[in-house]
Design an enzyme around this catalytic site. Structure first.
Site, short mmCIF file in Angstrom:
data_model
loop_
_atom_site.label_atom_id
_atom_site.label_comp_id
_atom_site.label_asym_id
_atom_site.label_seq_id
_atom_site.Cartn_x
_atom_site.Cartn_y
_atom_site.Cartn_z
N PHE A 11 0.84 -1.21 0.00
CA PHE A 11 0.00 0.00 0.00
C PHE A 11 0.88 1.26 0.00
O PHE A 11 0.85 2.05 -0.95
CB PHE A 11 -0.92 -0.08 1.22
N ASP A 31 9.62 -7.01 -3.45
CA ASP A 31 8.45 -7.50 -2.70
C ASP A 31 8.38 -9.01 -2.84
O ASP A 31 8.76 -9.54 -3.88
CB ASP A 31 7.15 -6.84 -3.22
N THR A 35 2.03 -9.79 1.71
CA THR A 35 0.85 -8.92 1.79
C THR A 35 0.85 -7.86 0.69
O THR A 35 -0.12 -7.12 0.56
CB THR A 35 0.73 -8.23 3.18
N GLY A 36 1.92 -7.79 -0.09
CA GLY A 36 1.94 -6.87 -1.23
C GLY A 36 1.04 -7.41 -2.34
O GLY A 36 0.62 -8.56 -2.31
N GLY A 102 22.72 -3.34 5.84
CA GLY A 102 24.01 -3.79 5.32
C GLY A 102 24.20 -3.37 3.88
O GLY A 102 25.29 -2.92 3.47
N LYS A 105 24.90 0.37 3.75
CA LYS A 105 26.29 0.64 4.13
C LYS A 105 27.22 0.33 2.95
O LYS A 105 28.09 1.14 2.61
CB LYS A 105 26.63 -0.22 5.35
N ALA A 114 10.71 2.48 7.76
CA ALA A 114 9.28 2.67 8.04
C ALA A 114 9.00 2.06 9.41
O ALA A 114 8.86 0.85 9.54
CB ALA A 114 8.43 2.00 6.96
N TYR A 145 4.91 -7.47 16.03
CA TYR A 145 5.07 -6.29 15.17
C TYR A 145 5.78 -5.18 15.95
O TYR A 145 6.77 -4.62 15.49
CB TYR A 145 3.70 -5.82 14.70
N TYR A 159 23.54 1.38 13.30
CA TYR A 159 24.25 1.59 12.03
C TYR A 159 24.59 3.07 11.84
O TYR A 159 25.62 3.41 11.27
CB TYR A 159 23.43 1.06 10.84
#
Ligand code: UDP
Length: 310
Positions: A11, A31, A35-36, A102, A105, A114, A145, A159
């Site tokens: 979404f 993806d 859920t995509g 990673g 970097k 996100a 989650y 990082y």
């Protein structure tokens, strides 16, 4: 710029892709379609500045060529989805974030995480400022989650501090709009789909719990500005106009003209009682604030679901 967006067929990932392409940038979308949805990127097939790779970011990831930015948007994000995919949710927040960092970097790319208002859990501070550390149940059903995203924030800051990676963290509050999946289980999509199909609108609990709903175009604009000109500290992006779930149900009934009744269902475990972002930081840092009122955004979302449901 050439950026990679994980969860690129999701979404938010797909709307964000459109935003980068509209400004002349190149996008690599990743993806694995847990859920995509391929429909979200169908319009991009053949676009000269768009590439798509079907891949699970929780496994080793290599992308050829230079990258200026990596935006990590892959994750089940609806409570129903992450309860159905608890391990994949933990892995994409932990291993997926590590792999994406990673790669950032190695490429010298800016990294954008996100994150979510769920890091505040069932908040004891209202509205939520970025300084608040949250009230999360680590072993509850939502912990998969919440804790994955909290770990992802910690990893991103490590990082940044240890490897000097240029990083951003957005805490996304409830967002809605076209390209949500009709059965993703979130409240806005549920109510609209229920109203349009003549099913009862299911209020969980007594409907007095609150959320603050941001239309997707506002959310994406805030995210884009944070990527371009923000800094490493977490930033709330969401709409501070707070509504009860019952008010939302009544608005959907009014705007769809449905004859569906409103019914009560049990409240899920650890369902936050209130949620509303303090967006002072986004306002001052980015000159951003949401512009689309709930009524207007819900009308646009109703149009979307009318098309999808045929
Ligand atoms: N909710 C509801 N009916 C539904 C789906 C959700 O009353 O059919 C409630 C849910 O209990 C929560 C709020 O709506 O209080 C927002 O739920 P959602 O799943 O959209 O996301 P959350 O903000 O909880 O992550």
């Amino acid at each position: 710029m050439r950026v990679m967006i994980t969860g690129g067929a999701g979404f938010l990932g797909s709307h964000l892709t459109d935003r980068f392409l509209a400004d002349g940038h190149s996008v690599v979308g990743l993806d694995n379609f847990i859920t995509g949805n391929p429909d979200n990127i169908a319009h991009l097939m053949g676009h000269e500045r768009y590439e798509f790779v079907r891949h699970n970011i929780s496994t080793y990831t290599y992308v050829a060529g230079p990258l200026d930015g990596i935006l990590h948007f892959a994750s089940p994000a609806s409570p129903v989805d992450y309860l159905e995919h608890p391990i994949a949710t933990l892995k994409v927040g932990a291993l997926g974030t590590h792999n994406a960092l990673g790669l950032a970097k190695a490429k010298g790319a800016r990294f954008f995480l996100a994150s979510t208002s769920e890091v505040y859990g069932d908040p004891l501070v209202h509205p939520q400022t970025e300084e608040y550390w949250g009230n999360v149940n680590p072993i509850g059903p939502r912990g998969v989650y919440d804790e994955a995203k909290r770990f992802a924030e910690a990893m991103t800051m490590a990082y940044h501090r240890y490897h000097g990676v240029d990083t951003r963290i957005v805490r996304i509050f409830n967002t809605y709009g076209p390209r949500m999946r009709p059965r993703d289980g979130r409240v806005v999509s549920n109510f609209i789909v229920q109203a349009l199909t003549g099913e009862p609108l299911t209020i969980y609990g007594d409907g007095s719990q609150t959320r603050s709903f941001c239309f997707v175009s506002d959310e994406v604009e805030g995210i884009y500005r944070l990527f371009m000109k923000g800094d490493a500290d977490p930033t709330n992006i969401g709409n501070p106009n707070e509504f009860t779930v019952r008010q939302l149900a009544e608005l959907v009934v009014e705007l769809t003209g449905t004859s569906s009744p409103i019914v009560s269902r049990p409240l899920p475990t650890d369902d936050p009682k209130v949620r509303k972002p303090d967006i002072t930081r986004a306002r001052t840092l980015l000159g951003w604030e949401p512009a689309v009122p709930l009524r207007e955004g819900v009308l646009k979302t109703i149009e979307h679901f009318r098309r999808v449901l045929g």
